[in-house]
Design an enzyme around this catalytic site. Structure first.
Site, PDB file in Angstrom:
ATOM      1  N   LYS A 177       0.832  -1.202   0.000  1.00 38.47           N
ATOM      2  CA  LYS A 177       0.000   0.000   0.000  1.00 38.47           C
ATOM      3  C   LYS A 177       0.867   1.252   0.000  1.00 38.47           C
ATOM      4  CE  LYS A 177      -3.753   1.926   2.913  1.00 38.47           C
ATOM      5  NZ  LYS A 177      -4.536   1.610   4.128  1.00 38.47           N
ATOM      6  N   SER A 204      -9.226   1.478   3.682  1.00 36.68           N
ATOM      7  CA  SER A 204      -8.445   2.267   2.758  1.00 36.68           C
ATOM      8  C   SER A 204      -7.457   1.446   1.936  1.00 36.68           C
ATOM      9  CB  SER A 204      -7.689   3.356   3.518  1.00 36.68           C
ATOM     10  OG  SER A 204      -6.794   2.788   4.460  1.00 36.68           O
ATOM     11  N   SER A 261      -9.173  -1.118   7.840  1.00 41.22           N
ATOM     12  CA  SER A 261      -8.766  -0.848   6.466  1.00 41.22           C
ATOM     13  C   SER A 261      -8.109  -2.005   5.742  1.00 41.22           C
ATOM     14  CB  SER A 261      -7.831   0.365   6.419  1.00 41.22           C
ATOM     15  OG  SER A 261      -8.545   1.549   6.654  1.00 41.22           O
TER      16      SER A 261
END
Length: 474
Positions: A79, A153, A177
């Site tokens: 990420k 996220s 997330s």
């Protein structure tokens, strides 16, 4: 490997070690899939094509020399809140960010295990929301139905793994997330114990509520990636005793006492469990009972856990927002959250941190009687892309809490949780369930998740190809 897209982390590593596949071949195929998926999924913020191919060639030389590492030559994504040397870390924000001089500790450990980092995946701004959209990179879409979000996220990491672009990826989880996008893309997502994966270069992330964790199609692959990324750094504030989760994924969990709960923590905002999600979680509970576990309904005593979350979350946003080169490019909701975080960063933040031990004692009382807590990962299936567009900060928070009320308390507590697939609702919209436990209970949770996977075979069900959104999964 008859279906390259279907090859998991361990399978790819074994094919590389046996000589059935070269790392260059594996990386070239991953890069081709990523490029082909850009118009439909938009999972990646940054692709390291040239660097990854150079690293693949180096991995092939090491493999030819007989070197053995758990992920040598395997393509992996991370990420875009994790530093990768030679690349910027934008964390969903616009503007020109500086290139990082060194890897984050988690990335360094993945490289030490031999992984090739093919790219950095999309995240909403500073990881705040359960969707992955923003003006800096556009809209990341769900491979199961591209009219819907993959969640957030860590939505880019989830979309990349769910579509078979890479066999596994790291995300981060500050309020669900990792677990939320795992739920909405039919993946296994692990939120480990706080400190299990080092947060360095930060001693802790978002005032201790955010941890890094894996997304994969199988429990064994998630456990393998977590093992490779795990380990403490001298600068970490939280340093739990090591565990070996790959081994746990091969063990039977024994007969467990499982509490099933649909109770939502208090938030003073409206929430409602979608009947389809509830039915999917109940079906999973029935499967556990059929496996011999003692399963009954029982609710944790959450108390006012939200008072321990908001100051820490917004203070973390305020801290991260100071790194942004052009704050004017931030979403107004991000600027509003950062202002609140600055306001709460004194006495309210200290009180929130002090409250953690009391909250832990309240919730831990459930584990005097039960080994594992089973709850929905989310209250609804994935919203449509754009569902949060144009909302105020308060309206966004209300909508976010309504969709995702179940995950964030475990971030306050710092304890581990595993989201596993629970079913697929009409419209090809997956939903998941969380297996939650107390301090450092990852081995037990992983063993139970692996047992369920062996029964339910969820990893054998794939979304339609990205150019056939919403079609029946094969």
């Amino acid at each position: 490997m008859s279906d390259d897209r279907a090859a998991g982390l361990a399978e790819t590593a074994n094919a590389l070690a046996s000589g059935e596949l070269t790392s260059r071949e594996a990386i070239e195929r991953a890069l081709a899939r990523i490029e082909a998926s850009r118009p439909s999924l938009n999972a990646f913020r940054l692709v390291r094509a040239e660097a990854a191919l150079e690293e693949a060639d180096a991995a092939d030389r090491r493999l030819a020399a007989g070197e053995q590492l758990p992920l040598l030559g395997v393509p992996v994504a991370v990420k875009d809140d994790m530093d990768v040397a030679g690349e910027p870390t934008a964390f969903g924000c616009g503007g020109t960010f500086p290139v990082k001089g060194r890897d984050a500790e988690a990335v360094r450990r993945l490289r030490e295990a031999g992984a090739v980092i093919v790219g950095k995946t999309n995240s909403c701004e500073l990881g705040q929301w359960p969707f992955t959209e923003g003006p800096a990179f556009g809209e990341t879409r769900n491979p199961w139905n591209t009219a819907h979000t993959p969640g957030g996220s860590s939505g880019g990491s989830a979309a990349a793994v769910a579509a078979g672009l890479v066999p596994a990826a790291l995300g981060s989880d500050g309020a669900g997330s990792v677990r939320i996008p795992a739920s909405w893309t039919h993946l296994v997502g692990i939120k480990p114990q706080r400190g299990r994966i080092s947060s360095m270069p930060d001693p802790e992330a978002f005032q201790g509520i955010t941890v890094n964790g894996p997304l994969a199609r199988t429990v064994a692959d998630a456990a393998l990636l977590l093992d490779c990324a795990s380990g403490s750094h001298p600068g970490d504030l939280h340093r739990p005793a090591p565990v070996r989760l790959a081994d746990a994924a091969t063990r039977e969990p024994g007969r467990l006492r499982v509490a099933v709960s649909f109770r939502m923590p208090f938030t003073a905002t409206p929430k409602h469990l979608d009947p389809g999600v509830g039915a999917a979680v109940l079906s999973l509970a029935e499967r556990m009972a059929a496996l011999g576990h003692e399963v009954e309904e029982a609710d944790p005593r959450y108390g006012l856990v939200g008072l321990g979350f908001v100051p820490r979350a917004t203070a973390g946003i305020a801290e991260w927002a100071r790194r942004v080169p052009d704050p004017d490019l931030l979403d107004p909701r991000t600027r509003e959250a950062a202002r609140l975080g600055r306001t709460l960063s004194g006495a309210p933040l200290r009180a929130a941190r002090r409250a953690e031990d009391g909250l832990r004692r309240r919730v831990w009382s459930l584990f005097r009687r039960y080994d594992v807590l089973l709850v929905p990962t989310t209250a609804t299936a994935a919203p449509r892309v754009g569902a949060f567009d144009g909302l105020s900060g308060f309206a966004t928070d209300r909508a976010m809490i309504a969709a995702c009320p179940y995950a964030w308390p475990w971030n306050v507590l710092g304890w581990p949780g595993v989201s596993v697939p629970a079913g697929v609702l009409p419209g090809e919209l997956p939903v998941g369930a969380q297996l939650l436990g107390p301090d450092s209970s990852e081995p037990l949770l992983v063993s139970l998740a692996a047992q369920l996977e062996s029964e339910m075979r969820w990893h054998e069900r794939w979304p339609a190809t990205a150019d056939e959104p919403g079609a029946a999964a094969r």
